[in-house]
Scaffold this motif. Structure first.
Motif, PDB file in Angstrom:
ATOM      1  N   ASP A 284       0.820  -1.205   0.000  1.00  0.00           N
ATOM      2  CA  ASP A 284       0.000   0.000   0.000  1.00  0.00           C
ATOM      3  C   ASP A 284       0.862   1.265   0.000  1.00  0.00           C
ATOM      4  O   ASP A 284       2.086   1.212   0.147  1.00  0.00           O
ATOM      5  N   MET A 285       0.168   2.397  -0.158  1.00  0.00           N
ATOM      6  CA  MET A 285       0.723   3.741   0.031  1.00  0.00           C
ATOM      7  C   MET A 285       1.773   4.144  -0.991  1.00  0.00           C
ATOM      8  O   MET A 285       2.703   4.876  -0.693  1.00  0.00           O
ATOM      9  N   LEU A 286       1.597   3.656  -2.233  1.00  0.00           N
ATOM     10  CA  LEU A 286       2.384   4.158  -3.365  1.00  0.00           C
ATOM     11  C   LEU A 286       1.484   4.863  -4.364  1.00  0.00           C
ATOM     12  O   LEU A 286       1.864   5.077  -5.516  1.00  0.00           O
ATOM     13  N   GLY A 287       0.286   5.209  -3.926  1.00  0.00           N
ATOM     14  CA  GLY A 287      -0.664   5.866  -4.800  1.00  0.00           C
ATOM     15  C   GLY A 287      -1.755   4.923  -5.272  1.00  0.00           C
ATOM     16  O   GLY A 287      -1.628   3.692  -5.180  1.00  0.00           O
ATOM     17  N   SER A 288      -2.821   5.491  -5.795  1.00  0.00           N
ATOM     18  CA  SER A 288      -3.963   4.691  -6.235  1.00  0.00           C
ATOM     19  C   SER A 288      -3.678   3.879  -7.487  1.00  0.00           C
ATOM     20  O   SER A 288      -4.443   2.971  -7.821  1.00  0.00           O
ATOM     21  N   ASP A 289      -2.577   4.180  -8.202  1.00  0.00           N
ATOM     22  CA  ASP A 289      -2.231   3.446  -9.417  1.00  0.00           C
ATOM     23  C   ASP A 289      -1.123   2.426  -9.207  1.00  0.00           C
ATOM     24  O   ASP A 289      -0.558   1.915 -10.176  1.00  0.00           O
TER      25      ASP A 289
END
Length: 442
Positions: A284-289
């Motif tokens: 998680d937490m690398l952006g929505s893409d």
């Protein structure tokens, strides 16, 4: 002077409020729908999040006359309802269905991350105590609805994985692999389980589910998720985690079969090739893409990147110290299911009789995102396979949708998938407390 200090204080407060608003609003996906799925998903540059993007669908549950939406040519009905957070299933040879009514064991909410996760689980309808039991469902009259329900096994500890080998039922609690004597047709097991081995459950036991699959040679395969997002608490807290363990149930001996798999929840053997496959929840937490969750063949000795790399070699610069030397040994997954879709259930089409186009491939339950805008997952999909036992280049096909309503609330969340005795697809819905039955309308 006093007015000057007040003005400065107000400016500082406004700056702080603006910063909180900026970081709390989260990251919105920029990729076109479907670009993050398939054999060759599209990748963007990572967009690291100081504060996580939080977008959890509020659980409102189904009304009596409501149900999800099946694909064209299929129907859906309630096989069983009123269950306590149903998750994994096991179809027995006599047609009975075992379902684990289970949830995470109690965990203290000590830090900010723990408190955020507690809030998310409560909003998503998952903040309920674990029933700690396995329930037997029986459709004796063959009408597509289980008229019998019994407490098959009780007193367990957050059970998840189940496997039947001969006359022995294996159950993977969050902290141990157990064996129970099984007799076909019985509706309850009262015998005390025999412990095969302990499973990693050290605090905070972040990924608590322990999936289970029985191999053709009698060995067992246990999926154990990581104890963190990217090993931020140290790799010493990840012993025998983010891996699939191969276990000899007769001796309790085990070895790491494959590693670098952040959270391998669903495991199943592909019927044509006999290979072990799994669905994996990525970081998680690398952006929505980023990063796509995936379906992949799990090979002995294979390393799949976590925590240093993802998708065969993209480096996660947040992980320190870096390990550039492992990059060339990182295996690339076979098939992307989408960013943050949270795949949990996996079964192959060999025993599922839904007709075309669902004849050769894998059914996957996508539990749904929390770290993405807009929400993703919350459905069951089908991944077409080629005749050689490989995932094809086709995009996934929706099988069961409509778990999110028009307001973005979750009527339910699909988890596991399996076939019943007549070839219908059963889908557990933990938020709804329902097992859905998807059948051909033909």
């Amino acid at each position: 002077m006093k007015k000057h200090l007040i003005a400065i204080t107000l400016i500082v407060l406004l700056i702080i409020a603006g910063a909180i608003f900026y970081f709390a609003r989260g990251d919105t996906a920029k990729l076109a729908a479907g670009a993050d799925t398939g054999r060759e998903p599209v990748f963007t540059s990572p967009r690291s999040e100081i504060f996580p993007t939080i977008n959890v669908a509020k659980a409102v549950r189904w009304q009596a006359n409501e149900k999800p939406v099946p694909a064209k040519g299929l129907t859906v009905a309630r096989f069983a309802e009123g269950l306590a957070h149903p998750r994994s299933m096991l179809a027995l040879p006599n047609g009975d269905i075992l379902v684990a009514e289970t949830n995470s064991p109690p965990r203290p909410a000590e830090g900010i991350v723990d408190r955020i996760m507690t809030y998310l689980m409560d909003k998503a309808g998952a903040g309920v105590p674990s029933a700690n039991r396995i329930t037997l469902l029986r459709d004796a009259d063959g009408d597509g609805r289980a008229e019998m329900r019994t407490a098959f096994l009780t007193g367990l500890n957050s059970p998840y994985g189940m496997a039947l080998v001969g006359d022995t039922l294996y159950v993977a609690n969050t902290d141990a692999l157990l064996a129970f004597p099984y007799k076909a047709g019985e509706t309850r097991i009262t015998a005390k389980g025999r412990k095969i081995l302990n499973l990693p459950a050290q605090a905070p036991n972040q990924h608590w589910t322990k999936s289970l699959a029985a191999g053709p040679s009698g060995l067992l395969y246990v999926g154990v998720g990581s104890n963190s997002n990217i090993a931020e608490n140290g790799m010493d807290k990840e012993a025998n985690r983010a891996a699939v363990l191969e276990v000899n149930p007769k001796t309790g001996d085990y070895r790491i079969f494959a590693s670098g798999l952040r959270n391998p929840v669903g495991l199943a053997f592909e019927p044509n090739s006999g290979a072990l496959w799994g669905v994996v929840n990525e970081r998680d937490m690398l952006g929505s893409d980023l990063v796509p969750d995936y379906l992949t063949r799990i090979e002995f000795g294979g390393f799949y990147g976590w925590p240093w790399n993802y998708w065969g070699g993209y480096e996660d610069r947040r992980v320190q110290p870096q390990r550039p030397e492992v990059r060339e040994y990182t295996k690339r997954p076979d098939y992307a299911l989408g960013n943050h879709v949270a795949p949990l259930g996996l079964t192959f089409a060999a025993k599922v009789k839904l007709g075309a186009p669902f004849q050769n491939g894998a059914f996957v339950g996508l539990h749904g995102s929390w770290n993405r805008k807009p929400a993703a997952g919350y459905k069951v999909v089908f991944v077409p396979f080629a005749s050689n036992g490989e995932a094809s280049r086709a995009k996934p096909v929706d099988v069961l949708t409509g778990f999110l309503d028009a307001d973005g609330n979750a009527r339910g969340r699909p988890v596991d998938v399996t076939a019943d005795a007549k070839g219908a697809l059963l889908v557990t819905d933990d938020v709804g407390g329902i097992v859905w039955r998807v059948a051909s309308a033909r």
